[in-house]
Design a protein around this motif. Structure first.
Motif, PDB file in Angstrom:
ATOM      1  N   SER A   1       0.807  -1.219   0.000  1.00 40.78           N
ATOM      2  CA  SER A   1       0.000   0.000   0.000  1.00 40.78           C
ATOM      3  C   SER A   1       0.842   1.273   0.000  1.00 40.78           C
ATOM      4  CB  SER A   1      -0.941   0.015   1.204  1.00 40.78           C
ATOM      5  OG  SER A   1      -0.227  -0.142   2.404  1.00 40.78           O
TER       6      SER A   1
ATOM      7  N   VAL B   1      -4.791  -0.118   0.615  1.00 39.42           N
ATOM      8  CA  VAL B   1      -5.174   0.068   2.011  1.00 39.42           C
ATOM      9  C   VAL B   1      -6.519  -0.586   2.296  1.00 39.42           C
ATOM     10  CG1 VAL B   1      -5.872   1.821   3.699  1.00 39.42           C
ATOM     11  CG2 VAL B   1      -3.803   2.153   2.372  1.00 39.42           C
ATOM     12  N   VAL B   2      -7.410  -0.589   1.302  1.00 38.51           N
ATOM     13  CA  VAL B   2      -8.754  -1.128   1.506  1.00 38.51           C
ATOM     14  C   VAL B   2      -8.900  -2.549   0.969  1.00 38.51           C
ATOM     15  CG1 VAL B   2      -9.830  -0.395  -0.665  1.00 38.51           C
ATOM     16  CG2 VAL B   2     -11.183  -0.369   1.460  1.00 38.51           C
TER      17      VAL B   2
ATOM     18  N   TYR C   1      -6.095  -4.359   4.919  1.00 35.42           N
ATOM     19  CA  TYR C   1      -6.892  -3.613   5.889  1.00 35.42           C
ATOM     20  C   TYR C   1      -6.881  -4.272   7.264  1.00 35.42           C
ATOM     21  CZ  TYR C   1     -10.851  -6.719   4.510  1.00 35.42           C
ATOM     22  OH  TYR C   1     -11.664  -7.766   4.210  1.00 35.42           O
ATOM     23  N   ASN C   2      -7.174  -3.432   8.269  1.00 33.96           N
ATOM     24  CA  ASN C   2      -7.165  -3.867   9.670  1.00 33.96           C
ATOM     25  C   ASN C   2      -5.844  -4.538  10.039  1.00 33.96           C
ATOM     26  OD1 ASN C   2      -9.732  -2.867   9.975  1.00 33.96           O
ATOM     27  ND2 ASN C   2     -10.749  -4.863   9.949  1.00 33.96           N
TER      28      ASN C   2
ATOM     29  N   GLN D   1      -3.523   0.569   9.205  1.00 33.57           N
ATOM     30  CA  GLN D   1      -4.749   0.984   8.541  1.00 33.57           C
ATOM     31  C   GLN D   1      -5.944   0.265   9.154  1.00 33.57           C
ATOM     32  OE1 GLN D   1      -2.185   0.457   5.993  1.00 33.57           O
ATOM     33  NE2 GLN D   1      -2.129  -1.736   6.359  1.00 33.57           N
TER      34      GLN D   1
ATOM     35  N   ASN E   1     -10.196  -0.569   8.627  1.00 34.40           N
ATOM     36  CA  ASN E   1     -11.329  -0.593   7.717  1.00 34.40           C
ATOM     37  C   ASN E   1     -12.531   0.139   8.329  1.00 34.40           C
ATOM     38  OD1 ASN E   1     -11.903  -1.531   5.106  1.00 34.40           O
ATOM     39  ND2 ASN E   1     -13.274  -3.110   5.912  1.00 34.40           N
TER      40      ASN E   1
ATOM     41  N   ALA F   1     -11.283   2.634   3.979  1.00 28.14           N
ATOM     42  CA  ALA F   1     -10.254   2.418   4.985  1.00 28.14           C
ATOM     43  C   ALA F   1      -9.366   3.647   5.056  1.00 28.14           C
ATOM     44  CB  ALA F   1      -9.426   1.179   4.662  1.00 28.14           C
TER      45      ALA F   1
END
Length: 238
Positions: free
Chosen positions: A5, A12-13, A18-19, A36, A38, A45
């Motif tokens: 990312s 990122v999403v 994510y998370n 990051q 979500n 995110a």
């Protein structure tokens, strides 16, 4: 080498990133933190990215990406943007945008494209700062073969083109990865400018919600293990 990312903010999403929160340290003195989260209610995110190199420069970035599906194939589609602030000379603010498409369920293929107005890089083995402008990048990952119920062979690659002054600079990183549910090992080739190329190895091991990673980079002039650039990373999945 630890976070896709950073290259393309739309990831990122993606289900890849994510998370998640993580940190890394390299033998050239560089290190960083990235995390990051979500936002399920808006299919998006947000993330932060911190970079520190006492020899070169420091940077902090904010990232945002949103997510949808294509109607026909139900593919994951992500669109993201990144705002970066640095203390390097007069390059105090940079930005990038990116788009990615990924199979659903994830794991069969991914493809992404991104643009950066300026990309600040620390040259491997020399710790010299290179500033590339108008950088276009393409990322790809493909599951080549299923070796068993729990293991796969895959191909991944990144190609970049930017300008250092008037000179066009091409960079790439490509390799094969063998992965199971708990670990991954891979190897490949990386070129960081028009004249220098090296080999890399990488891998990670998953322990509960933690991912412990390693990456090593060699060059034509730095072949022994003691001369490699090493990177250790630790990530935690929420």
């Amino acid at each position: 080498m630890a976070y896709l990312s950073t290259e393309n903010p739309s990831f990122v999403v993606s289900p890849l990133d994510y998370n998640k929160a993580g940190m890394y340290r390299q033998t050239n003195g560089a290190g960083g933190f990235q995390g990051q989260m979500n936002l399920d209610g808006i299919y998006s995110a947000v993330g932060i990215d911190l970079y520190n190199n006492t020899i070169a420069f420091n940077a902090a970035a904010l990232q945002f990406a949103t997510h949808s599906y294509t109607s026909r194939s139900n593919l994951h589609v992500g669109l993201g943007a990144r705002a970066e602030f640095t203390n390097y000379e007069n390059h105090n603010f940079n930005y990038s945008i990116g788009l990615n498409v990924m199979s659903n369920p994830a794991g069969r293929f991914l493809a992404g494209v991104s643009y950066k107005n300026e990309d600040l890089q620390v040259t491997p083995f020399e710790n010299e700062v290179t500033v590339l402008s108008n950088v276009m990048s393409a990322q790809i990952g493909i599951a080549v073969a299923r070796l068993s119920r729990r293991s796969n062979l895959s191909f991944s690659g990144i190609y970049k083109r930017g300008f250092e002054g008037e000179e066009k600079v091409r960079q790439f990183q490509t390799g094969l990865n063998f992965s199971s549910r708990k670990y991954m090992v891979g190897f490949g080739v990386r070129a960081w400018d028009n004249a220098h190329m090296g080999a890399f190895v990488r891998g990670y091991y998953i322990f509960r919600k933690f991912v412990i990673g390693y990456a090593g980079l060699a060059s034509d002039q730095n072949r022994s293990l003691q001369q490699w650039n090493h990177e250790i990373s630790l990530q935690y999945k929420f």
